[in-house]
Each structure stands twice: as structure tokens, then as C-alpha cells.
Design an enzyme around this catalytic site. Structure first.
Site, PDB file in Angstrom:
ATOM      1  N   GLU A  94      33.971 -17.926  20.255  1.00 58.81           N
ATOM      2  CA  GLU A  94      35.394 -18.092  20.852  1.00 58.81           C
ATOM      3  C   GLU A  94      35.428 -17.644  22.255  1.00 58.81           C
ATOM      4  OE1 GLU A  94      38.067 -16.112  18.363  1.00 58.81           O
ATOM      5  OE2 GLU A  94      37.186 -16.708  16.472  1.00 58.81           O
ATOM      6  N   CYS A 341      42.914  -9.252  23.067  1.00 55.89           N
ATOM      7  CA  CYS A 341      41.704  -8.237  23.225  1.00 55.89           C
ATOM      8  C   CYS A 341      41.849  -7.576  21.674  1.00 55.89           C
ATOM      9  CB  CYS A 341      42.377  -7.145  24.043  1.00 55.89           C
ATOM     10  SG  CYS A 341      41.941  -7.579  25.882  1.00 55.89           S
TER      11      CYS A 341
END
Length: 353
Positions: A94, A341
Site C-alpha cells: 500500500e 498513520c
């Protein structure tokens, strides 16, 4: 879409020249091929329009393109785009592109959060990637291709790169540095070294190696607690590299390079947001050329953690600023598409684009 063969990508121009001359072609062809590889990031040898067919055929025979295909692309309400790429061996990785727009809608800054490994061995408690374990290291070409693909998709120049995606970059040190040198090169994406950030959990050997590199890459440390017992719970795989040794390594790094380090701190309610934790962080910062980057806690499926209260965040920022510590609060990007995150993870996606 396919990336250039990693072995071919990592050849220097003199090495590529020697190879092409050994095949019986004029040396000037090497520069043409080099430009197609690094400046244009072409996805087939047939695209090399000014390179003669016999040379293209030899390149295809010796260095076949490797698969690098997007199998998922999601767009956040804030403009962030998350990509899932399928690699040559079927692994998934990703990548996140984060644009900042001017008032007229033009992109003035485009940051790419790039992965360095398929999965991650560090098993941090707040991170989805760590639950997947490590599958393998990424090659330099696969790292560069993430950035080049995002740049093409946005049709805007990438201005900043952060190696903060899946993986621990210092456990793939050589390939990561090889990739970032290509990204930094004037013959490639030409992104300034100070606009390239490497984020590590605190692998001391990697910090020491980076301090001897000539490039001015920015170093970020995933800290998340300056209390050893708390950090060990959150980041068990770095417990053998205790905070006093980490601080010593960072002080040596800043003294040797003259560059400030960024300390990343995820504020988690009732875990690392107490007054004791704040005082420990202040103590760690004393005598260290650093900047604190407070991160918002993003939801991770199956994790019990919650973000610290806004009142707590404000108190931390006021206290750190009053003590002369440089501090900022990062805005969460792409959390609605699991692109923020701690949210990246390897999983098979059913929707293909």
C-alpha cells in the site's frame, strides 16, 4: 502496469553504457535508455521510441519488466489517495498520496507515503501492518515505482516523500537507500534530500549508518513513549534497544550531521498521555536537537486504543513549547479510506480498478 526490472534500474549510467557497448550498440544509446528508465519511468520497452528495436528486444530478453499493477485505488474526502499494488510475486503493498491544494485548486505540494517492506516484523500494538507480519523486503525499483505511479496518477510533481508506510526501512537499509538516491537524483524524480524522510522505530545500527551517508535525508523516530516500560508494551520488538542508547545514537547523529531529528509521538488515551509521560518526554528532549511531531490516534480495527482528549493535547503542546521544544500536530489524512498513520495493512481487496 509494470516496473522496470530492479537490476536494470539500479545500474549507473557508466554501468549501463558498458553493458550496451558490450552488446555491440553505440554508447550514446545508453543515455537514451537511462532517460527512459529514470526520467520517464516507462512501463514497456516498446515505449522507448528513439531506441532501435534490436536493443529494445535485447533489453526485454535480459531484463523483463516485472508486474506492478494497481488492484485498488481509493480517494478520501480530503483528496488523499490510497493505492494497493500487486507485485511480481503476487504480494500486495500500500502507498498513499497526500495533496495540498491552493485556493484555486492547483496542487502546490504532493507528499507520498511509501512502503519499504511487504508487511512489517515490528508488531507495534497500534499499527495494523505489524499484525500481518513480514512477507519480504521491497526492491529499490518497487519503492521508486510507488512514487512514480502516484506522480503520474495525480499529474503533479511529487514534492515530498516519507518512508512511513508498511515496513521498517532500516531492516531493508540498502534497498531503501538505493531507491531514495534514485528519487533524489537530478536524472530521476529530483526530489530534494531534505524533502525525503525516513521513519524508523529506532533501529540504532540504521541510525548510525545513516549518520555517515552524504545525503541530507531527514530522520524521524517512532517514539510514542519516553517511559521504557510503556514503549516496550507499545513497540515490543525494539525493547532490546533501550531509550538511553537510542538517545545517545540520536545525539551522535545530530552532532555528526548537524541535522535535527523528528520524534513521532502518537498520543493515546490513558496509555502515554499522562503527566509522567510528558515529563519523561521533556527529559528525553533535553540536550537533543529535535522536533516533536504529535500524531492523532487513528482507529485500527481490533485495537483498543482511543485518542487522547483535546484538552490533553493542548496541555502537551503548551508545556513543550514553554520548555523550548519545537512541536507540531500532524493533521490526519485519509483516515476514512484507512490511509492514515497506523492503518495500512496487507489484505486482499475484492474491488479492482
Amino acid at each position: 502496469m509494470a516496473p522496470m526490472n530492479n537490476e536494470l534500474m539500479t545500474l549507473t549510467l557508466p554501468e549501463l553504457t558498458g553493458l550496451i557497448e558490450a552488446w555491440g550498440f553505440p554508447r550514446f544509446r545508453a543515455k537514451q535508455v537511462h532517460e527512459w528508465i529514470h526520467r520517464h519511468h516507462c512501463t514497456s520497452f516498446d515505449a522507448m521510441s528513439n531506441v532501435p528495436a534490436p536493443l529494445r528486444q535485447r533489453l526485454a530478453q535480459e531484463y523483463p519488466f516485472e508486474e506492478f499493477s494497481p488492484v485498488d485505488r481509493q480517494v478520501s474526502i480530503d483528496g488523499t489517495r490510497k493505492y494497493v499494488f500487486k507485485l511480481n510475486d503476487g504480494c500486495l503493498v500500500e502507498t498513499v498520496g497526500m495533496p495540498t491544494h491552493r485556493q484555486d485548486g492547483i496542487i502546490e505540494r504532493l507528499s507520498v507515503c511509501v512502503s519499504s517492506q511487504v508487511g512489517c516484523p515490528m508488531a507495534c500494538a497500534f499499527c495494523a501492518t505489524g499484525r500481518e507480519g513480514l512477507t519480504r523486503n521491497l526492491q529499490a525499483g518497487e519503492i521508486v515505482q510507488q512514487i512514480a505511479t502516484v506522480q503520474k496518477d495525480f499529474e503533479a510533481r511529487v514534492s515530498n516523500v516519507v518512508v512511513m508506510g508498511q515496513g521498517e526501512p532500516f531492516l531493508n537499509y540498502d534497498e531503501v537507500l538505493s531507491a531514495l538516491r534514485m528519487v533524489n537524483s537530478a536524472d530521476d524524480l529530483h526530489i530534494g534530500a531534505r524533502h525525503i524522510t525516513i521513519s524508523t522505530c529506532g533501529i540504532i545500527s540504521g541510525i548510525e549508518r545513516l549518520s555517515d551517508e552524504p545525503e541530507q535525508f531527514t530522520l524521524a523516530i517512532s517514539l510514542h513513549s519516553a517511559v521504557q516500560s510503556t514503549r516496550d508494551e507499545l513497540m515490543p520488538k525494539v525493547s532490546q534497544q533501550p531509550l538511553p542508547l537510542l538517545k545517545t545514537a540520536l545525539k551522535n547523529y545530530t552532532q555528526k550531521t548537524g541535522r535535527r531529528v523528528s520524534l513521532e509521538y502518537l498520543l493515546i488515551k490513558n496509555v502515554n498521555d499522562s503527566e509522567e509521560q510528558l515529563l519523561a518526554l521533556l527529559d528525553l528532549c533535553r540536550g537533543l536537537l529535535c522536533h516533536i511531531n504529535l500524531l492523532p490516534m487513528n482507529p485500527v480495527e481490533g485495537a483498543p486504543f482511543q485518542p487522547a482528549a483535546e484538552k490533553t493535547v493542548r496541555h502537551w503542546m503548551r508545556t513543550l513549547e514553554a520548555e523550548g521544544v519545537e512541536i507540531s500536530m500532524r493533521k490526519s489524512r485519509g483516515s476514512d479510506i484507512d490511509g492514515a498513520c497506523g492503518q495500512l495493512k496487507n489484505r486482499i481487496v475484492s474491488r479492482e480498478t
